[in-house]
Design an enzyme around this catalytic site. Structure first.
Site, PDB file in Angstrom:
ATOM      1  N   ASP A  67     -10.278  17.184 -43.227  1.00  0.00           N
ATOM      2  CA  ASP A  67     -10.218  16.824 -41.810  1.00  0.00           C
ATOM      3  C   ASP A  67      -9.872  15.353 -41.628  1.00  0.00           C
ATOM      4  OD1 ASP A  67     -12.619  15.826 -42.818  1.00  0.00           O
ATOM      5  OD2 ASP A  67     -13.892  17.070 -41.564  1.00  0.00           O
ATOM      6  N   ASN A 136     -25.734  19.909 -38.330  1.00  0.00           N
ATOM      7  CA  ASN A 136     -25.653  21.044 -37.406  1.00  0.00           C
ATOM      8  C   ASN A 136     -24.960  22.255 -38.036  1.00  0.00           C
ATOM      9  OD1 ASN A 136     -22.991  20.256 -37.482  1.00  0.00           O
ATOM     10  ND2 ASN A 136     -22.821  19.746 -35.316  1.00  0.00           N
ATOM     11  N   HIS A 138     -22.037  22.219 -39.571  1.00  0.00           N
ATOM     12  CA  HIS A 138     -20.558  22.206 -39.569  1.00  0.00           C
ATOM     13  C   HIS A 138     -20.018  22.062 -40.987  1.00  0.00           C
ATOM     14  CE1 HIS A 138     -20.163  17.541 -38.883  1.00  0.00           C
ATOM     15  NE2 HIS A 138     -20.254  17.808 -40.150  1.00  0.00           N
ATOM     16  N   GLU A 143     -17.281  22.722 -35.773  1.00  0.00           N
ATOM     17  CA  GLU A 143     -18.585  22.525 -35.151  1.00  0.00           C
ATOM     18  C   GLU A 143     -19.172  23.873 -34.719  1.00  0.00           C
ATOM     19  OE1 GLU A 143     -19.819  19.710 -35.322  1.00  0.00           O
ATOM     20  OE2 GLU A 143     -18.370  18.120 -34.972  1.00  0.00           O
TER      21      GLU A 143
HETATM   22  P1  PGA Z   1     -22.360  13.515 -45.089  1.00  0.00           P
HETATM   23  O1  PGA Z   1     -21.488  14.385 -44.091  1.00  0.00           O
HETATM   24  O2  PGA Z   1     -21.928  13.858 -46.472  1.00  0.00           O
HETATM   25  O3  PGA Z   1     -22.023  12.081 -44.723  1.00  0.00           O
HETATM   26  O4  PGA Z   1     -23.780  13.859 -44.825  1.00  0.00           O
HETATM   27  C1  PGA Z   1     -21.271  15.729 -44.397  1.00  0.00           C
HETATM   28  C2  PGA Z   1     -20.627  16.395 -43.212  1.00  0.00           C
HETATM   29  O5  PGA Z   1     -20.894  16.011 -42.053  1.00  0.00           O
HETATM   30  O6  PGA Z   1     -19.874  17.352 -43.431  1.00  0.00           O
END
Ligand code: PGA
Length: 241
Positions: A67, A136, A138, A143
């Site tokens: 992404d 959450n 995702h 999302e």
């Molecule tokens: P993080 O993010 O590794 O910084 O916790 C993971 C994500 O939001 O997919």
């Protein structure tokens, strides 16, 4: 879904890197799907170490990313293009033409999404997709929603994601509101998926992903029906399963 719980974050990173190294040794032409975020940093660090020690090579491998924010220049310090170059790509030996990162400054974001899908198909599909998971649930910027988005698409970021990512920006107002993300279908098409998560802030998302219903309210729950998923956790992230 194979779930492995390790002593600590460091062990999770070593295990993630070992799975990727094994894939590369078996097939030097491996097509990798790469995430950003704090979680993969240790995995990238270990892969760089293995590359420097001559254990693995990326000379024939390809890379796509999961992404990217819309509106950030690839050289912007918070862009995911910049992150992946700084934390991984610049330190190993991918050929430039084998690295295709989704561009958040594309003139037409929807055309970029279509082209990106085509480029993944032309590369023969993703062999190993590495993932983190949001608090959450995702994956990528997919999302929680009422349905699973199939292909690479433009997303409006959830308030929770904007809040979580504001730690990297001067303030919350500077966090882009939109992104381009591989779709759930794009991710599910990968031959193998490795998802890493550490820390108690991920425990509920991990519970919902592994034990909850398959529901777009927890996008990662779809991984329950992928035939080859390995989940790498530390004890805090595994606390509710
Ligand atoms: P993080 O993010 O590794 O910084 O916790 C993971 C994500 O939001 O997919």
């Amino acid at each position: 879904m194979t779930i492995q719980v390790f002593e600590n974050e460091e062990q999770v990173a070593l295990a993630g890197a070992a799975l990727i190294a094994a894939e590369l040794l078996q097939d030097p032409y491996t097509v990798l799907g790469l995430p950003t975020g704090s979680t993969p940093i240790g995995i990238y660090r270990e892969l760089i170490r293995m590359f420097e020690n001559g254990v693995i090579s990326f000379a024939e491998a390809s890379a796509f990313n999961l992404d990217e924010y819309i509106g950030l220049d690839p050289d912007h310090e918070q862009s995911y293009n910049y992150f992946l170059h700084e934390n991984f790509i610049n330190h190993v030996n991918f050929r430039a033409e084998n690295v295709r990162l989704v561009q958040g400054l594309a003139v037409n974001a929807n055309e970029e999404c279509e082209q990106y899908e085509q480029d993944i198909t032309d590369a023969g599909g993703i062999d190993l997709q590495l993932l983190g998971i949001g608090r959450n649930g995702h994956i990528g910027f997919n999302e929680p929603a009422a349905w699973f988005e199939k292909t690479t698409h433009v997303v409006d970021l959830a308030a929770d994601t904007i809040a979580a990512n504001s730690r990297f920006f001067a303030n919350e107002d500077e966090v882009p509101r939109q992104a381009i993300s591989m779709g759930i279908g794009t991710i599910m098409d990968a031959e193998k998926i490795v998802l890493a998560a550490t820390g108690s802030s991920k425990a509920e998302a991990i519970r919902a992903m592994c034990k909850g219903r398959i529901d777009p309210a927890c996008p990662a729950s779809i991984l329950q029906i992928h035939p080859n998923v390995t989940i790498l956790l530390d004890p805090a992230a595994a606390a509710l399963i």
